[in-house]
Design an enzyme around this catalytic site. Structure first.
Site, PDB file in Angstrom:
ATOM      1  N   SER A  73      -8.867 -37.088  26.223  1.00 43.39           N
ATOM      2  CA  SER A  73      -8.332 -35.963  25.374  1.00 43.39           C
ATOM      3  C   SER A  73      -7.009 -36.095  25.240  1.00 43.39           C
ATOM      4  O   SER A  73      -6.275 -36.180  23.933  1.00 43.39           O
ATOM      5  CB  SER A  73      -8.852 -34.807  25.921  1.00 43.39           C
ATOM      6  OG  SER A  73      -7.897 -33.458  25.272  1.00 43.39           O
TER       7      SER A  73
ATOM      8  N   ARG B 126     -16.013 -28.095  25.551  1.00 45.76           N
ATOM      9  CA  ARG B 126     -15.677 -28.340  27.139  1.00 45.76           C
ATOM     10  C   ARG B 126     -15.298 -26.988  27.608  1.00 45.76           C
ATOM     11  O   ARG B 126     -15.475 -26.506  28.764  1.00 45.76           O
ATOM     12  CB  ARG B 126     -14.738 -29.435  27.309  1.00 45.76           C
ATOM     13  CG  ARG B 126     -15.174 -30.741  27.119  1.00 45.76           C
ATOM     14  CD  ARG B 126     -14.027 -31.824  27.016  1.00 45.76           C
ATOM     15  NE  ARG B 126     -13.130 -31.601  28.193  1.00 45.76           N
ATOM     16  CZ  ARG B 126     -11.813 -31.791  28.359  1.00 45.76           C
ATOM     17  NH1 ARG B 126     -11.282 -32.016  26.930  1.00 45.76           N
ATOM     18  NH2 ARG B 126     -11.403 -31.679  29.376  1.00 45.76           N
TER      19      ARG B 126
ATOM     20  N   HIS C 180       3.085 -34.045  26.894  1.00 45.12           N
ATOM     21  CA  HIS C 180       1.727 -33.372  26.776  1.00 45.12           C
ATOM     22  C   HIS C 180       1.426 -32.959  28.266  1.00 45.12           C
ATOM     23  O   HIS C 180       1.924 -33.350  29.289  1.00 45.12           O
ATOM     24  CB  HIS C 180       0.491 -34.305  26.481  1.00 45.12           C
ATOM     25  CG  HIS C 180      -0.516 -33.263  25.843  1.00 45.12           C
ATOM     26  ND1 HIS C 180      -0.512 -32.957  24.557  1.00 45.12           N
ATOM     27  CD2 HIS C 180      -1.800 -32.803  26.598  1.00 45.12           C
ATOM     28  CE1 HIS C 180      -1.649 -32.335  24.213  1.00 45.12           C
ATOM     29  NE2 HIS C 180      -2.485 -32.052  25.542  1.00 45.12           N
TER      30      HIS C 180
ATOM     31  N   LYS D 193      -4.719 -38.140  21.571  1.00 45.66           N
ATOM     32  CA  LYS D 193      -3.858 -37.259  20.783  1.00 45.66           C
ATOM     33  C   LYS D 193      -2.461 -38.033  20.386  1.00 45.66           C
ATOM     34  O   LYS D 193      -1.897 -38.000  19.339  1.00 45.66           O
ATOM     35  CB  LYS D 193      -3.732 -35.918  21.250  1.00 45.66           C
ATOM     36  CG  LYS D 193      -4.763 -34.967  20.851  1.00 45.66           C
ATOM     37  CD  LYS D 193      -4.664 -33.344  21.303  1.00 45.66           C
ATOM     38  CE  LYS D 193      -4.431 -33.161  22.690  1.00 45.66           C
ATOM     39  NZ  LYS D 193      -5.966 -32.705  22.963  1.00 45.66           N
TER      40      LYS D 193
ATOM     41  N   ASP E 211     -11.813 -34.959  19.452  1.00 46.68           N
ATOM     42  CA  ASP E 211     -11.033 -34.475  20.626  1.00 46.68           C
ATOM     43  C   ASP E 211     -11.252 -32.866  20.213  1.00 46.68           C
ATOM     44  O   ASP E 211     -11.277 -32.254  20.875  1.00 46.68           O
ATOM     45  CB  ASP E 211      -9.712 -34.845  21.034  1.00 46.68           C
ATOM     46  CG  ASP E 211      -9.228 -33.898  22.044  1.00 46.68           C
ATOM     47  OD1 ASP E 211      -9.792 -33.888  23.197  1.00 46.68           O
ATOM     48  OD2 ASP E 211      -8.251 -33.452  21.651  1.00 46.68           O
TER      49      ASP E 211
HETATM   50  N1  URA Z   1      -4.938 -31.069  27.520  1.00 48.92           N
HETATM   51  C1  URA Z   1      -5.692 -31.504  26.701  1.00 48.92           C
HETATM   52  O1  URA Z   1      -5.159 -31.845  25.487  1.00 48.92           O
HETATM   53  N2  URA Z   1      -7.018 -31.915  27.001  1.00 48.92           N
HETATM   54  C2  URA Z   1      -7.618 -31.564  28.071  1.00 48.92           C
HETATM   55  O2  URA Z   1      -8.603 -31.959  28.212  1.00 48.92           O
HETATM   56  C3  URA Z   1      -6.848 -31.032  29.107  1.00 48.92           C
HETATM   57  C4  URA Z   1      -5.567 -30.326  28.787  1.00 48.92           C
END
Ligand code: URA
Length: 430
Positions: A183, A168, A82, A187, A161
């Site tokens: 966040s 956000r 990620h 995931k 999220d």
């Molecule tokens: N990527 C994400 O999945 N969440 C965030 O808050 C910022 C970048």
């Protein structure tokens, strides 16, 4: 319990309990708490922060807000990756087929664009027919059968999220270490990966502008991973100019295929190979950085990586012909050149300004309900270190809009002396 009391508590910097965190996360997902209260609470978190325990509790509240995927039936260590968000950041799309080509199962959970940064799911949806909303069963079956799957959060994974991410994006609460950490890590945990590689971006186009902040975010996420028994490696990479030459959606897919053909920009290729190497190392199947990097480079050179990308497109319902005929991807009707007003070396390209320009052209969202124009974006003809003549084009703007006002020229700093080359990778935290 009342949300306003939780907001007031965080407003003065007090620590929230697990019960309070579970209460507002569950209430928001059930639709019982309005956007404006969560927006106020997140702004308080933005300013007052959260301690390690609060961040871990927020992460787990997000995880428990929806389904979790059990990949334990699939042989091998499943890896995920990620990014904290960048401009022109198409690394995920390069590393999924690359790492899967090594026989390492890749279970990739991705998000949409956020703020001035792009999102893997939006980019993939630029491919005609590509399905990103896989059911949990399809996601698991694809990892099992093809060694790779990429999905968004529509399969009821971390709905908390999904909702707060969109909120956000439009309330100025993205660049907060606790909110980003919860966040991302929720995931990754919900999607069942055993090992996680985090690409923590730092620089003008990243949410973390300084190396110190990026390291803090990296340590925070590695700590969450460790406490939950997931092998987690964070690589801090540069975002002081957009990655590669393309910023947008369809044009980024075209560039992904260039990298997989071995014809990619140096920064993009280096960061992709570095992240892919750490994914291979995190899987436990590889140990030596240099040898693994060279093997991955060979997978690109042999055409295997591009073939694997074509397979990914095909198994998720996309038109595989786009690999051989990239012109089948959405194309904008307008292409405007932006020329330099002075001669000299480009010393910096403010990635955030380029990201905002791409968004104004239609490639991103201003409001969470907005739809995206997949054909819109920016092609950077010059990068940091390149020389430009007066009136020479710096970039091309692609859009279906007839008129757009951007301040894209302000993104460029031009000087007479050749600047020092940028570093692509700043460090690794394990
Ligand atoms: N990527 C994400 O999945 N969440 C965030 O808050 C910022 C970048």
């Amino acid at each position: 319990m009342r949300v306003v009391d939780i907001i007031n508590k965080k407003k003065v910097g007090q620590t929230l309990t697990r019960e309070e965190i579970d209460f507002f996360v569950q209430g928001y997902v059930r639709g019982e708490i309005p956007d404006y209260q969560i927006a106020a609470l997140y702004m308080a978190i933005y300013f007052k922060g959260m301690n390690e325990e609060e961040i871990a509790n927020l992460t787990m509240a997000y995880v428990h807000s929806g389904d979790t995927i059990d990949l334990s039936g699939i042989k091998g260590v499943k890896v995920d990756k990620h990014s904290t968000g960048g401009v022109g950041d198409k690394i995920s799309l390069i590393v999924i087929p690359l790492v899967a080509s090594l026989g390492i199962p890749v279970a990739k959970m991705s998000g949409r664009g956020l703020g001035h940064t792009g999102g893997t799911i939006d980019k993939l949806e630029a491919i005609p027919g590509f399905r990103t909303s896989l059911t949990t069963e399809e996601f698991v079956a694809n990892v099992n059968k093809y060694g790779m799957a990429v999905g968004g959060q529509t399969a009821n994974l971390t709905p908390a999220d999904k909702l707060t991410y969109a909120l956000r994006d439009v309330t100025g609460t993205v660049d907060s270490i606790p909110l980003i950490a919860a966040s991302i890590m929720s995931k990754k945990i919900a999607s069942g990966a055993d090992a996680i590689v985090l690409d923590v971006k730092v620089g003008s186009g990243a949410f973390m502008k300084s190396l110190e902040e990026a390291e803090k975010l990296a340590r925070c996420m590695v700590q969450i991973g460790k406490s939950l028994n997931r092998k987690t490696i964070a690589v801090i990479t540069d975002m002081n100019q957009p990655l590669g030459h393309e910023v947008g959606n369809a044009n980024e897919i075209r560039e992904v295929m260039e990298v997989l053909r071995g014809k990619g920009a140096e920064d993009e290729t280096t960061v992709a190979l570095t992240i892919a190497t750490y994914m291979a190392i995190a899987s436990g199947k590889y140990t030596d950085f240099e040898a693994t990097y060279a093997e991955l480079q060979e997978i690109i050179n042999s055409g295997k990586a591009l073939a694997k990308f074509k397979e990914l497109v095909s198994i998720q319902g996309g038109d595989p012909q786009i690999v051989d005929e990239p012109e089948k991807l959405p194309q904008a009707k307008n292409h405007w050149e932006v020329c330099s007003g002075q001669a000299g070396y480009i010393s910096s390209i403010d990635a955030e300004k380029i990201g905002v320009a791409a968004m104004l052209l239609g490639a991103g969202r201003k409001k969470k309900e907005d739809s995206i124009d997949y054909a819109a974006g920016v092609t950077l003809l010059k990068k940091v270190g390149d020389y430009v003549e007066v009136n020479e084009p710096l970039c091309i703007l692609h859009t279906n809009l007839d008129q757009v006002e951007t301040n894209i020229l302000e993104a460029y700093t031009i000087q007479t002396a050749k600047p020092e080359p940028l570093k692509y990778v700043h460090g690794v935290i394990e």
